[in-house]
Design a protein around this motif. Structure first.
Motif, short mmCIF file in Angstrom:
data_model
loop_
_atom_site.label_atom_id
_atom_site.label_comp_id
_atom_site.label_asym_id
_atom_site.label_seq_id
_atom_site.Cartn_x
_atom_site.Cartn_y
_atom_site.Cartn_z
N ILE A 13 20.79 -102.97 -18.31
CA ILE A 13 19.49 -102.52 -17.71
C ILE A 13 18.92 -101.45 -18.60
N ILE A 30 8.66 -106.46 -12.17
CA ILE A 30 9.16 -105.51 -11.07
C ILE A 30 7.71 -105.12 -10.47
N ILE A 44 15.96 -107.08 -0.05
CA ILE A 44 17.08 -106.67 -0.93
C ILE A 44 17.76 -105.32 -0.45
N ASN A 45 16.92 -104.44 -0.19
CA ASN A 45 17.69 -103.22 0.23
C ASN A 45 18.41 -103.48 1.45
N LEU A 88 18.59 -111.81 -6.08
CA LEU A 88 18.44 -111.28 -7.63
C LEU A 88 18.87 -112.41 -8.53
N LEU A 91 15.73 -112.90 -11.54
CA LEU A 91 15.08 -111.85 -12.58
C LEU A 91 14.55 -112.70 -13.91
N LEU A 100 24.97 -110.80 -13.89
CA LEU A 100 25.06 -110.92 -12.36
C LEU A 100 25.88 -112.06 -11.65
N LEU A 133 25.91 -100.95 -8.09
CA LEU A 133 25.02 -102.13 -8.18
C LEU A 133 23.64 -101.66 -7.66
N GLN A 134 23.73 -101.44 -6.40
CA GLN A 134 22.46 -100.73 -5.73
C GLN A 134 21.83 -99.71 -6.62
N TRP A 137 20.06 -101.11 -9.26
CA TRP A 137 18.73 -101.77 -8.84
C TRP A 137 17.67 -100.79 -8.69
N ASP A 138 17.97 -99.72 -7.85
CA ASP A 138 17.00 -98.70 -7.67
C ASP A 138 16.57 -98.11 -8.80
N LEU A 140 16.23 -99.60 -11.48
CA LEU A 140 15.31 -100.94 -12.31
C LEU A 140 13.95 -100.64 -11.73
#
Length: 160
Positions: A13, A30, A44-45, A88, A91, A100, A133-134, A137-138, A140
């Protein structure tokens, strides 16, 4: 070994965001998620939150030696993990997607072992990895959103 996958994810990342030749393509992807895919971001969230909830439930059941309930929660977590992996999987960075996939393979194998013998400590480690991982992602998606993702809050106010 589990921290290895987390470190790879973090490295990718930060490395991908720091090189100019990758930022524009990735940032546009994104931004398109944010502009046209709010339901997808919410999905996703929701998957992250539901997966964490299932793992926490499995851990609590394992602590109280409620094996069958723990196994049920772990199976649910495995299904959610599969959905999250697919979400995911598209991407635009192939290297990130490959790492991933390795991460999700490791998580699936670990969940399979936990289903055979639910141990609270191992389930807690899996939960920690998903939380990390979350967070990745946040981070990102954060540069392209005006506000971080927030859980829907129930309003108790009454409109006159």
């Amino acid at each position: 070994m589990s921290s290895r996958f987390l470190n790879i994810f973090r490295l990718l990342i930060y490395r991908r965001l720091s090189f100019g030749f990758r930022v524009s393509h990735f940032a546009s992807y994104i931004k398109s998620l944010v502009a046209f895919g709010e339901p997808r971001l919410s999905e996703i969230n929701w998957l992250f939150e539901s997966l964490i909830t299932s793992l926490n439930t499995a851990r609590r059941n394992a602590e109280f030696v409620r094996t069958s309930q723990s196994i049920t929660s772990l199976r649910h977590a495995k299904n959610l993990l599969s959905f999250l992996s697919r979400s995911l999987n598209d991407l635009p960075d192939e290297t990130l997607v490959e790492h991933l996939e390795e991460f999700f393979d490791y998580m699936e194998e670990s969940l399979d072992r936990a289903i055979q013998l639910p141990l609270a400590e191992e389930i807690e480690e899996l939960t920690s990895l998903i939380i990390d991982l979350q967070a990745g992602w946040d981070k990102l998606i954060a540069p392209t959103t005006s506000a971080p993702y927030s859980k829907e809050e129930q309003s108790s106010s009454i409109l006159a």
